[in-house]
Enzyme design. Structure first.
Site, PDB file in Angstrom:
ATOM      1  N   CYS A 113       0.828  -1.179   0.083  1.00  0.00           N
ATOM      2  CA  CYS A 113       0.002  -0.020  -0.001  1.00  0.00           C
ATOM      3  C   CYS A 113       0.896   1.323   0.046  1.00  0.00           C
ATOM      4  O   CYS A 113       0.470   2.261  -0.811  1.00  0.00           O
ATOM      5  CB  CYS A 113      -1.028   0.048   1.295  1.00  0.00           C
ATOM      6  SG  CYS A 113      -2.001  -1.574   1.417  1.00  0.00           S
ATOM      7  N   HIS A 160       1.092   5.336  -1.560  1.00  0.00           N
ATOM      8  CA  HIS A 160       0.491   6.063  -0.418  1.00  0.00           C
ATOM      9  C   HIS A 160       1.292   6.216   1.125  1.00  0.00           C
ATOM     10  O   HIS A 160       0.778   6.252   2.130  1.00  0.00           O
ATOM     11  CB  HIS A 160      -0.899   5.360   0.279  1.00  0.00           C
ATOM     12  CG  HIS A 160      -1.922   5.392  -0.919  1.00  0.00           C
ATOM     13  ND1 HIS A 160      -2.343   6.347  -1.362  1.00  0.00           N
ATOM     14  CD2 HIS A 160      -2.495   4.296  -1.560  1.00  0.00           C
ATOM     15  CE1 HIS A 160      -3.251   6.329  -2.373  1.00  0.00           C
ATOM     16  NE2 HIS A 160      -3.282   4.926  -2.807  1.00  0.00           N
ATOM     17  N   ARG A 195     -13.181   0.126  -2.561  1.00  0.00           N
ATOM     18  CA  ARG A 195     -11.803   0.798  -2.905  1.00  0.00           C
ATOM     19  C   ARG A 195     -10.470  -0.080  -2.399  1.00  0.00           C
ATOM     20  O   ARG A 195      -9.634  -0.087  -3.102  1.00  0.00           O
ATOM     21  CB  ARG A 195     -11.665   2.101  -2.150  1.00  0.00           C
ATOM     22  CG  ARG A 195     -10.552   3.021  -2.009  1.00  0.00           C
ATOM     23  CD  ARG A 195     -10.444   3.211  -3.487  1.00  0.00           C
ATOM     24  NE  ARG A 195      -9.533   2.541  -4.152  1.00  0.00           N
ATOM     25  CZ  ARG A 195      -9.116   2.460  -5.703  1.00  0.00           C
ATOM     26  NH1 ARG A 195      -9.555   3.719  -6.135  1.00  0.00           N
ATOM     27  NH2 ARG A 195      -8.174   1.914  -5.983  1.00  0.00           N
ATOM     28  N   CYS A 242      -7.618  -1.457  -4.819  1.00  0.00           N
ATOM     29  CA  CYS A 242      -6.212  -1.170  -4.681  1.00  0.00           C
ATOM     30  C   CYS A 242      -5.270  -2.542  -4.856  1.00  0.00           C
ATOM     31  O   CYS A 242      -4.254  -2.578  -5.314  1.00  0.00           O
ATOM     32  CB  CYS A 242      -6.033  -0.676  -3.257  1.00  0.00           C
ATOM     33  SG  CYS A 242      -5.907   1.330  -3.309  1.00  0.00           S
TER      34      CYS A 242
END
Lengths: 104, 286, 204
Positions: free
Chosen positions: B195, B199, B243, B247
């Site tokens: 992730c 991010h 979402r 991802c």
């Protein structure tokens, strides 16, 4: 059975501002589903708006309008407390009527 | 009598014509904004933000919110039970503010649940929805927005403009946070992505899409804003669980099971990081 | 010997016993949880959740591995790069541009056997005509113009695309050749996109 509309109606000076959200798939008849089959056209084809008991809009719509469409219009001469009645019918004969009261 | 009524349809034409384009390009990726040069801090995103603000006023998410409210308030299960018995953490039937207080530990099931998971749990338990059916189509598509997505939209809307306050009291809540933090950082798969690959740093973009640094509170809230969101491309509601799912698809991972512990843990980490920030309610996405 | 040392030692031991009980290996718990929750879909199989050696050291060090270990592993990675048998490293920059545009490949919605894209614009500025570029990686505009296209430079770019970890162990860039995300011809075309003097990347 169609889902309810969301209607907002409010006075802005001497004009009533009315906005309506309609719940409708508005299929164009051109889209294909995952299996490759054409999804049949399914769209709202007529709309009427009555304010204070008078017909102010009578209109036809077709497939160029989006899914879950929003319409907005301004009506002169209406006043707070007037009833707004909106009605639509689609090409499959489904219909829906909802109402709201114009807020001050 | 002077009461002549006139009308202006210009506004209607404007609002609808955009959405038409959005629907027709449902199958394609969002068009790259070639005309505008995102030289400094993403002009394109700023323009899109402005556009989105205009649309927020008449967000079709409201239609799903209304539908969800109807299910919550009026639908009955096979034994006459209803969502009035559903405890989202603030007491049976209490919806106001519940969304921003999850994920949290629920003693009745002995585990931590995020909002979507809890809502679905209640719909199965009190309204008799079939878990198998929900798992068959967990997310909306152009053909159908499932009932549970409408109910989640309603629940989320009842926390509009409230501060995120996911609890960290129960040991299981602390455990979920810590495991979620590790999932966030775990690099694997053919592309070596976690992730954090997208991010974990400030001010980065993929193409023209700004990427929030989800390790920072003021940016972690961006993982909440706009979810559940009405996707203009296609015209349906998508939730935060979707979402997360998408991802992981782009991370080139296998697929996380819907409503699984891993996703709850990840959401616990992200939510706790965003604690204290204000949630603005269901939104609209391109 | 005096008692103080022994007492101190005992205290230390007791203390570490308590700590061992409280410090949990959340990473191991997270991985176990993911292996339980994630299911194969399409080409995205569950073996993707296993770390390889490079991922493992990056995961354990927060992408900041000890220098000596990094150097050793980078060397291993570099040795695994397969250079083209014909010795030609530059292909067609036009094909490279197309490839750089494509963000496809390796997801569960991609089909097996269909060549993926380079995903390059997702993270890099490349040709000046494409304004929609990401910023996770550095700008590659004028790459060949500033560096030339000597055989050494070609070899570096080919190797970097084949296996970015050979040069920077915990780079965020995928190892495209190493994992068969791109084939030899595709990598050659991307090398040309960056180094060919005719490529828009190197235009004035």
């Amino acid at each position: 059975m169609a889902d309810p509309m969301k209607i907002r109606a409010q006075m802005k000076g001497d004009t009533a501002e009315i906005r309506v959200l309609m719940s409708h798939p508005m299929e164009t008849g051109q889209r294909k589903d995952n299996a490759g089959n054409t999804v049949p056209a399914h769209y709202i084809q007529s709309i009427t708006v009555d304010v204070g008991g008078k017909r102010v809009i009578q209109g036809q719509t077709a497939t160029s309008v989006s899914r879950n469409p929003v319409f907005g219009f301004r009506v002169k001469g209406a006043k707070a407390g007037d009833k707004v009645v909106i009605h639509w019918e689609d090409n499959k004969g489904d219909k829906r009527t909802d109402e709201a009261t114009i807020a001050a | 009598m002077k009461q002549r009524l006139g009308m202006l349809l210009a506004a209607a034409a404007l609002t609808t014509s955009f959405a038409v384009h959005a629907q027709q390009s449902a199958k394609k990726a969002p068009p790259a904004a070639k005309a505008a040069a995102p030289a400094n801090k993403s002009e394109v995103s700023k323009e899109f933000e402005k556009f989105r603000e205009v649309l927020e006023e008449d967000n079709p998410a409201e239609l799903y919110e209304a539908k969800g409210e109807d299910i919550w308030k009026n639908k009955k299960g096979p034994n006459g039970t209803s969502m009035a018995q559903c405890d989202l953490g603030l007491g049976a039937g209490v919806v106001k503010g519940a969304y921003v207080h999850m994920p949290r530990y629920f003693a009745d099931v002995g585990q931590v649940m995020d909002a979507e998971r809890r809502v679905v749990h209640c719909m199965i338990k009190y309204l008799g929805y079939s878990e198998a059916d929900i798992r068959k189509q967990p997310f909306s598509n152009v053909n159908k927005t499932p009932d549970h997505v409408s109910v989640i939209t309603y629940v989320a809307a009842q926390s509009r403009n409230m501060k995120i306050a996911a609890p960290q009291k129960h040991p299981k809540e602390i455990e979920a946070y810590n495991i979620g933090k590790e999932i966030f950082a775990y690099r694997a798969g053919p592309y070596d992505f976690s992730c954090a690959s997208c991010h974990g740093e400030d001010g980065k973009r993929i193409r023209t899409q700004d990427l929030p640094n989800l390790r920072k509170p003021d940016e972690a809230i961006r993982a909440y804003q706009g979810w559940p969101g009405y996707r203009m491309t296609g015209g349906f509601m998508l939730t935060q669980q979707w979402r997360m799912n998408d991802c992981f698809r782009q991370q080139r991972f296998p697929e996380p099971s819907y409503l699984s512990d891993s996703i709850t843990a990840l959401l616990a980490y992200m939510t706790v990081t965003a604690n204290g920030q204000t949630y603005k309610g269901p939104g609209i996405k391109r | 010997m005096n008692r103080k040392i022994i007492a101190g030692l005992a205290a230390t031991l007791a203390c570490s016993a308590v700590l061992a009980d409280e410090i949990r290996n959340y990473r191991a718990e997270a991985v176990a949880m993911m292996k339980r929750d994630f299911k194969a879909k399409g080409i995205a199989t569950t073996d993707r959740l296993h770390e390889d050696g490079v991922q493992a050291i990056c995961n354990r060090s927060g992408d900041n591995p000890p220098k000596d270990i990094a150097a050793r592993l980078e060397k291993d990675q570099l040795e695994s790069v397969k250079y083209p048998a014909d010795g030609k490293l530059m292909g067609d920059w036009k094909a490279g541009e197309k490839l750089a545009q494509s963000g496809r490949g390796m997801t569960w919605s991609d089909k097996a056997g269909v060549p993926g894209g380079g995903n390059c614009y997702n993270c890099h500025q490349i040709s000046p005509t494409e304004m929609s570029f990401g910023t996770i990686g550095p700008s590659l505009y004028q790459f060949g113009k500033t560096r030339g296209n000597t055989p050494d430079m070609q070899k570096y770019v080919y190797g970097k695309i084949w296996n970015a970890k050979a040069y920077n162990l915990c780079s965020q860039m995928p190892r495209f050749g190493h994992v068969n995300a791109l084939n030899e011809k595709q990598i050659k075309d991307l090398v040309a996109l960056l180094l060919d003097p005719q490529s828009p990347v190197n235009s004035k």
